[in-house]
Motif scaffolding. Structure first.
Motif, PDB file in Angstrom:
ATOM      1  N   PHE A  84      34.719  16.817  -5.248  1.00  0.00           N
ATOM      2  CA  PHE A  84      34.802  18.302  -5.155  1.00  0.00           C
ATOM      3  C   PHE A  84      36.108  18.657  -6.071  1.00  0.00           C
ATOM      4  O   PHE A  84      37.356  18.087  -5.286  1.00  0.00           O
ATOM      5  N   SER A  85      36.615  19.762  -6.226  1.00  0.00           N
ATOM      6  CA  SER A  85      38.178  19.695  -6.943  1.00  0.00           C
ATOM      7  C   SER A  85      38.814  19.141  -5.818  1.00  0.00           C
ATOM      8  O   SER A  85      40.180  19.006  -6.518  1.00  0.00           O
ATOM      9  N   LEU A  86      39.053  20.061  -4.759  1.00  0.00           N
ATOM     10  CA  LEU A  86      40.344  20.605  -4.210  1.00  0.00           C
ATOM     11  C   LEU A  86      40.422  18.718  -3.135  1.00  0.00           C
ATOM     12  O   LEU A  86      41.969  18.363  -3.484  1.00  0.00           O
ATOM     13  N   SER A  87      40.071  17.716  -3.791  1.00  0.00           N
ATOM     14  CA  SER A  87      40.348  16.542  -3.116  1.00  0.00           C
ATOM     15  C   SER A  87      40.117  16.255  -4.496  1.00  0.00           C
ATOM     16  O   SER A  87      41.102  14.826  -3.808  1.00  0.00           O
ATOM     17  N   TRP A 110      38.724  14.686   8.920  1.00  0.00           N
ATOM     18  CA  TRP A 110      40.279  13.381   9.310  1.00  0.00           C
ATOM     19  C   TRP A 110      40.314  12.358   8.731  1.00  0.00           C
ATOM     20  O   TRP A 110      41.517  12.223   8.052  1.00  0.00           O
ATOM     21  N   SER A 111      39.268  11.513   8.213  1.00  0.00           N
ATOM     22  CA  SER A 111      39.552  10.499   7.723  1.00  0.00           C
ATOM     23  C   SER A 111      39.391  10.944   5.955  1.00  0.00           C
ATOM     24  O   SER A 111      40.207   9.735   5.423  1.00  0.00           O
ATOM     25  N   PHE A 112      38.689  11.461   5.350  1.00  0.00           N
ATOM     26  CA  PHE A 112      38.629  11.675   4.197  1.00  0.00           C
ATOM     27  C   PHE A 112      39.646  11.884   4.278  1.00  0.00           C
ATOM     28  O   PHE A 112      40.206  12.177   2.484  1.00  0.00           O
ATOM     29  N   TYR A 113      40.569  13.427   4.141  1.00  0.00           N
ATOM     30  CA  TYR A 113      41.804  13.832   3.448  1.00  0.00           C
ATOM     31  C   TYR A 113      42.657  12.330   3.714  1.00  0.00           C
ATOM     32  O   TYR A 113      43.649  12.971   3.029  1.00  0.00           O
ATOM     33  N   THR A 114      42.886  12.469   4.782  1.00  0.00           N
ATOM     34  CA  THR A 114      43.470  10.992   5.490  1.00  0.00           C
ATOM     35  C   THR A 114      43.935   9.522   4.097  1.00  0.00           C
ATOM     36  O   THR A 114      44.969   9.649   3.798  1.00  0.00           O
ATOM     37  N   ALA A 115      42.251   9.947   4.274  1.00  0.00           N
ATOM     38  CA  ALA A 115      42.288   8.700   2.893  1.00  0.00           C
ATOM     39  C   ALA A 115      42.756   8.765   1.322  1.00  0.00           C
ATOM     40  O   ALA A 115      43.220   8.455   0.006  1.00  0.00           O
ATOM     41  N   SER A 116      42.325  10.166   1.080  1.00  0.00           N
ATOM     42  CA  SER A 116      43.388  10.704   0.347  1.00  0.00           C
ATOM     43  C   SER A 116      44.089  10.439  -0.082  1.00  0.00           C
ATOM     44  O   SER A 116      44.936  10.275  -1.793  1.00  0.00           O
TER      45      SER A 116
END
Length: 419
Positions: free
Chosen positions: A15-18, A66-72
């Motif tokens: 999604f656009s935020l990521s 948590w892993s999604f935003y860290t990896a981003s």
């Protein structure tokens, strides 16, 4: 091609935020990317960045918030280093006469990722009404393996060294160990390298040529967001395309890839002669994009970007046509290849001696505009987004023409001095 077959394919799930997070970190990390490339070299920079890309793809096998935003965040940093190193490798392995051709070849091979990745997703999930966890895990395990293959292929890139050009070429593993050993001795100079290269990048940013090119670079960031995120969402939201509207997103990606591949290959061969310069190719890209934007305006409902899940029943100015929608995908890819191949070519030509900082500035401008576009794409109707693209594309083309004329006059003066 291998790495971005994995990375570009997964964009349909985001999604656009990521994407705003990734491109925001990407833009900021371009400030340190030239220093990393200078200290450990472009080859190791691409390898370690590739490992972070692979880890990011693998995260989707068992995703957590948590892993999604860290990896981003991590992949945003890796992207800055990867693209800076790529530009450096392209520049040091090209001459003034081959930089245009090599840029076209590189871009065509890179964009095969759009074709293969979207074809794989379409074949794997065609006819699936619901995507199960097993389906998702199978896809992302495959994409992780593909990304790792591309990561290790970076060791096959040659390292030009005039002093040892007649000596026997070392094995990739020996080159890796030699560079790693050299890095240990160079660590105390990392801070000094960072300061010097940061100053160098700032100097390049305020040069007349880069200021002119920055408008065109900014446009490529805006249209990158549009063709990679917004337009596919619009097609999938058009309920008038029938029950297969969602599957058309993958076909649209394939059509974009075909346009990118065709453009990169053709313009790479045309640059071999370089008789007419880069301006005609950029003009072709501008015309191609304007035709695509006009057809999209007529064919796609204005609220389509704001209704990705619920869909829209509205009709634009003509009866919605799948053929027109896919033609626009092809034109978007073709026009994008026109701009990017010529930007890679002219930056590699103008800033050959400082290619790493120059390409870092290039990706900084492009990524920060892409992040901005991902942000406003959540709020603006389609016709307003198209208007922004039309205005920025026109301004970007005009400033590119001026930069190319300046580069051509400089080249002629240099040729005259050498004679």
């Amino acid at each position: 091609m291998f790495m971005f077959t994995a990375f570009q394919t997964h964009l349909v799930f985001l999604f656009s935020l990521s994407m705003s997070i990734i491109y925001g970190v990407f833009s900021a990390s371009n400030l340190i990317a030239p220093s990393v490339v200078a200290v450990i070299g472009p080859q190791l920079s691409m390898f370690f960045s590739g490992l972070l890309y692979s880890g990011y793809i693998a995260m989707f096998i068992y995703p957590y918030t948590w892993s999604f935003y860290t990896a981003s965040v991590l992949v945003g940093i890796a992207a800055a280093v990867l693209w800076t190193a790529q530009g450096n490798v392209l520049a040091i392995n090209s001459s003034d006469s081959t930089i245009g051709r090599n840029s076209g070849i590189f871009w065509a091979l890179l964009q095969f990722s759009l074709f293969f990745g979207n074809l794989y997703i379409y074949c794997a999930w065609h006819g699936h009404v619901h995507i199960t966890d097993k389906d998702r895990q199978t896809v992302f395990i495959s994409l992780t393996v593909i990304s790792l293959v591309g990561c290790f292929l970076f060791f096959l890139i040659r390292k030009p060294d005039p002093e040892s050009s007649n000596s026997e070429v070392s094995e990739p593993l020996l080159l890796f160990l030699r560079d790693l050993n050299s890095l240990c001795y160079r660590m105390p100079r990392v801070l000094m390298a960072f300061l010097l290269i940061s100053v160098q990048a700032c100097k390049i940013f305020v040069t007349k040529e880069m200021l002119l090119l920055s408008v065109s670079i900014g446009y490529t960031g805006l249209e990158l967001t549009f063709y990679s995120g917004v337009y596919g969402t619009c097609i999938g939201a058009m309920t008038r395309f029938g029950q297969d509207a969602k599957s058309l997103i993958g076909i649209s990606g394939i059509c974009i890839g075909v346009g990118e591949i065709l453009g990169g290959g053709v313009f790479g061969m045309l640059n071999k002669c370089n008789r007419f310069g880069r301006n005609p190719v950029v003009l072709l890209g501008l015309i191609t994009h304007f035709v695509a934007f006009y057809l999209i305006f007529l064919n796609i409902a204005s609220d389509a970007p704001l209704a990705p899940e619920a869909g829209t029943d509205l009709q634009a100015y003509i009866s919605p046509s799948v053929g027109v929608a896919l033609l626009c995908s092809f034109l978007l890819g073709l026009g994008d290849s026109c701009f990017n191949t010529q930007l890679l070519s002219i930056i590699g030509f103008l800033f050959r001696e400082n290619s790493a900082p120059a390409f870092a500035v290039f990706k900084f401008i492009q990524s920060i505009m892409a992040a901005l576009a991902f942000f406003y794409s959540n709020y603006l109707l389609l016709h307003w987004q198209l208007l922004i693209l039309v205005l920025s594309g026109f301004m970007g083309s005009m400033t590119f023409f001026m930069a190319e004329w300046h580069a051509e006059s400089s080249r002629r003066e240099s040729d005259y001095d050498s004679i």
